[in-house]
Design an enzyme around this catalytic site. Structure first.
Site, mmCIF file in Angstrom:
data_model
loop_
_atom_site.group_PDB
_atom_site.id
_atom_site.type_symbol
_atom_site.label_atom_id
_atom_site.label_comp_id
_atom_site.label_asym_id
_atom_site.label_seq_id
_atom_site.Cartn_x
_atom_site.Cartn_y
_atom_site.Cartn_z
ATOM 1 N N GLU B 192 46.934 -15.361 -22.757
ATOM 2 C CA GLU B 192 45.512 -15.225 -22.428
ATOM 3 C C GLU B 192 45.273 -14.658 -21.035
ATOM 4 O O GLU B 192 44.435 -13.783 -20.841
ATOM 5 C CB GLU B 192 44.785 -16.575 -22.546
ATOM 6 C CG GLU B 192 44.420 -16.982 -23.963
ATOM 7 C CD GLU B 192 45.530 -17.696 -24.686
ATOM 8 O OE1 GLU B 192 46.582 -17.973 -24.051
ATOM 9 O OE2 GLU B 192 45.378 -17.993 -25.880
ATOM 10 N N HIS B 261 41.179 -29.270 -28.127
ATOM 11 C CA HIS B 261 40.546 -28.188 -28.885
ATOM 12 C C HIS B 261 39.068 -28.443 -29.133
ATOM 13 O O HIS B 261 38.473 -27.844 -30.019
ATOM 14 C CB HIS B 261 41.251 -27.985 -30.230
ATOM 15 C CG HIS B 261 42.593 -27.348 -30.117
ATOM 16 N ND1 HIS B 261 43.691 -28.019 -29.640
ATOM 17 C CD2 HIS B 261 43.019 -26.088 -30.393
ATOM 18 C CE1 HIS B 261 44.735 -27.210 -29.653
ATOM 19 N NE2 HIS B 261 44.355 -26.030 -30.100
#
Lengths: 337, 458
Positions: B192, B261
């Site tokens: 990322e 998450h």
């Protein structure tokens, strides 16, 4: 310094067999001297309180950026870290605008809103000027991504130091740059110290260019104090990139004479080490010796250049002092494009 | 003893699916682990394996049937010589447990159907009156937005993990690789920080990248580039270097995916000058705002929600429409109190408004849509009318959007308030996994109803 040039075909590195022209040598001399005198002046203005905050001087490393800029063509891009004044001068940005940015004035490249570490020039394809160590490395790969996407043959020079070489995102960028054949030259300016931590104290893998081999990126170590060696290595790297062969790594073995920033007492190295480097490896003295030794220039010519440079730098300091502070209305401008 | 095979849940948010194809026929012997069917969810077509051995006694749901609910019996396995019409054994213990979990996993308002949500508002929408409408999911709306903008501008490209050959982890980019090719739909390694930095550089180099974070939880790996590289450089360069880039992906809690998450980053990103931050609720807003985001010359953080991807709404059937930033939408007009929300928070807001209407409380519901720059005027005008306000979001309570709104309302409309502003947010805890605790950790419609009654002194 265990530097070596792996591009011996020019035969230029020792100056003896050099077929380099007088004009070229004088150009390097002039450009390197401009950086040095500019930085000395910046240091002086900092001491007078006219420049604030962080100020990282490039003195000692001039041959790296001047040698590589000699390999560029219009359209090539460059991006670097916070030690960026030299890169800006070398790519043709005006001394006035750079110095006025250092003093935080309206006449600066960022109109006083960026400072020493954050200057940019779309016109000269200079994309900063980045204060987060290593962040410019994927950004440089991204500039190259855009050129590859557009199908031109531009190359991006992405400069970072031996300290940034330990950041994870450098290797994320290496991986994708090679995966996608991006035309980017990763230039590691290895001046031996990441702030106060020597390379040897930060890694056992001290061959920094060699780390690229794990990703399939070719690279080499270069004597970054020798502008002709830098130029020769840069040309080979540029040819590699322009031919669509992907990225290339140049580890420039160099040295900064001053501290990491203005407030660095540099207790992590000896005075003898610095003096030895200045006496034996100085990049500007090297070119001066080549010019005088080969009879390409005489003392008077070089003195005239010294004076021209001094005038340019003094004028930039005057400009930077006289340029007004940005209008208070500038506080709320440029937040959005 | 006959065993009924049940429709499986194949993703954290799946409630129903299509039985695409049977790979066995009645009379076939089935072994444990054998693939017996293909089941299509809203995200992918998945192979379904048998757990138990036996003979296919009866296919209970025909191939091609859509809308098959999770845990509905789809096939009956029998033993040799057994009658296919015999009553099945009591459902195995495991299946019972799964059923219970599936029922509780659904968020408080997830039970509401996926039918199009109607607008109860006289406020003018963002398209001309009489515009033909079509029903589509948020997922389809996002995909259309990207496809339309990619057709219109060759410099728009998408990069991220699994956006290409996999067709998108949440199927948002389905079909884009086929239409635009690998040059413009770029699968990245799982990296990322690296690909976000590359995208910022590409934006400065003249492209208009859309960066998909599989979820915004992973954007934390890249947040330095979003803030320090993308958001601040236009200012630091004295206006020379704007960064035309969109960071988009699923944000906030999904269902049962645990603390790492399940975080809403709305307030985080909305606090940063230089960013624009958008969090749509409806499919029409998702489409119009994403198109606007792709055209914007600034970095835009575009926060989606996995639970909303499969929800259907009316979307204008126009070849090209955008929705401007910084313009809130009044979903429902009212006179007694104002609920301000955004994104999935709107589900609680609208459901609460329905319930409160039955108690004779008329609630105005405002969807902020853009969180930065924020449409303060619409909020303040509503409070001048209703004199009461409740703010609703799924994010953490401390330094929330709701806190900021409450503070702004107090500073700019204190004299109009008849009650303190109440904030209804997610709870101040990492998201728990257990179904019952997760439900408690999110904001609930009941809490919103209670808050509105409280500000109305009812």
């Amino acid at each position: 310094m265990a530097a070596k040039s792996t591009t011996p075909d020019t035969g230029a590195t020792d100056g003896k067999k050099s077929n380099v022209s007088k004009d070229e040598l004088l150009k390097y001399y002039r450009e390197m001297l401009l950086i040095r005198r500019f930085e000395e002046k910046a240091g002086q203005l900092y001491g007078m309180g006219l420049i604030g905050g962080f100020c990282h001087l490039y003195i000692g490393q001039e041959a790296v950026v001047v040698g590589l800029e000699a390999c560029t063509k219009e359209g090539d891009k460059r991006v670097t870290s916070y030690r960026d004044h030299g890169h800006m001068l070398a790519c043709g940005m005006e001394a006035n605008g750079v110095m006025a940015e250092l003093t935080g004035r309206e006449g600066g490249y960022s109109r006083g809103k960026g400072g020493s570490m954050h200057m940019f020039s779309r016109e000269k394809h200079f994309y900063g000027g980045h204060g987060i160590v290593g962040a410019q490395v994927p950004i440089g790969a991204g500039l190259a991504f855009a050129d590859r996407y557009k199908g031109n043959d531009n190359v991006t020079f992405t400069y970072f130091g031996d300290g940034a070489a330990n950041q994870g995102q450098v290797y994320e960028a290496y991986n994708m740059a090679e995966l996608w054949d991006l035309p980017v030259i990763f230039v590691i300016e290895n001046n031996g110290y990441a702030m106060g931590t020597s390379v040897k104290r930060s890694t056992k893998s001290t061959s920094l260019y060699g780390r690229g081999l794990a990703y399939g990126i070719p690279g080499e170590q270069v004597d970054g104090m020798d502008v002709l060696a830098v130029k020769a290595a840069g040309e080979a790297a540029v040819a590699h990139c322009r031919a669509g062969k992907g990225p290339y790594i140049l580890e420039m073995m160099t040295y900064r004479y001053r501290g990491h920033s203005m407030s660095d007492p540099a207790k992590y190295r000896t005075r003898e080490e610095v003096e030895k480097m200045k006496a034996e490896k100085d990049a500007i003295e090297h070119v001066r010796d080549l010019l005088l030794g080969a009879g390409l220039a005489n003392e008077d010519e070089l003195k005239a250049i010294d004076k021209q440079i001094k005038d340019v730098v003094n004028a930039s300091a005057e400009f930077a002092k006289e340029s007004p502070e940005p209008s208070v209305s500038e506080l709320y401008t440029d937040i959005y494009a | 003893m006959a065993i009924d095979v049940l429709m499986p849940a194949l993703s954290p948010t799946m409630e129903e699916g299509t039985l695409a194809k049977w790979l066995v026929a009645e009379g076939d012997a089935v072994k444990s682990g054998q693939i017996i069917a293909e089941i299509e969810t809203d995200k992918a077509t998945m192979e379904f394996e048998a757990v138990d051995e036996g003979i296919v006694g009866k296919i209970l749901v025909a191939a091609g049937t859509s809308g098959v609910k999770v845990n509905e019996p789809i096939l009956r396995l029998i033993e040799a010589g057994e009658d296919a019409n015999a009553a099945p054994a009591p459902v195995a213990e495991k299946a019972v447990a799964e059923k219970a979990v599936a029922a509780k996993a659904a968020p408080a308002v997830a039970a509401s159907t996926s039918a199009a949500v109607a607008v109860v508002s006289k406020a003018s929408p963002d398209w001309p009156a009489g515009t033909p409408m079509k029903t589509m999911t948020v997922r389809e709306a996002l995909r259309e937005a990207m496809a339309e903008e990619m057709r219109a501008n060759p410099n728009v490209m998408l990069m991220g993990e699994e956006v290409g050959e996999y067709q998108g982890a949440y199927k948002i980019s389905q079909g884009l690789l086929d239409e635009f090719g690998p040059k413009r739909v770029v699968d990245t390694p799982i990296t990322e920080m690296g690909f976000t930095g590359i995208a910022v550089g590409a934006a400065w180099g003249g492209l208009n990248p859309i960066v998909e974070f599989m979820t915004f939880n992973f954007s934390l790996q890249a947040i330095d580039h979003i803030l320090n590289s993308a958001a601040k450089t236009n200012y630091m360069s004295g206006g020379q270097l704007g960064c035309p880039i969109v960071f988009r992906g699923a944000n906030g809690a999904a269902a049962r995916v645990g603390a790492q998450h399940s975080q809403d980053f709305a307030a985080w990103y909305a606090s940063v000058p230089g960013l624009k931050v958008v969090m749509p609720y409806s499919a029409a807003d998702a489409k119009g705002l994403l198109k606007q985001a792709i055209r914007d010359p600034n970095p835009v953080v575009f926060l989606e929600n996995e639970i909303m991807y499969g929800q259907s709404f009316e979307v204008p059937d126009l070849p090209d429409f955008t929705i401007p930033f910084s313009k809130a939408r009044i979903w429902r007009e009212g006179t007694d109190a104002t609920i301000v929300s955004f994104g999935i928070g709107m589900r609680y807001a609208l459901e609460a408004a329905d319930l409160l209407a039955k108690d004779g409380i008329s609630v105005e519901v405002i969807d902020l849509r853009t969180l930065r720059p924020l449409d303060y005027d619409t909020v303040l005008a509503s409070i001048q009318k209703t004199n009461r306000c409740v703010c609703v979001e799924e994010g953490f309570p401390v330094a929330s959007m709701s806190d900021h709104l409450a503070s702004t309302i107090m500073q700019r409309a204190f004299d109009y308030l008849d009650a303190p502003v109440i904030t209804c947010t997610g709870k101040d805890v990492p998201m728990p996994y257990a179904a019952n605790l997760e439900k408690l950790a999110l904001v609930t419609t009941a809490e919103v109803v209670a808050a509105v009654k409280s500000v109305c002194y009812r």
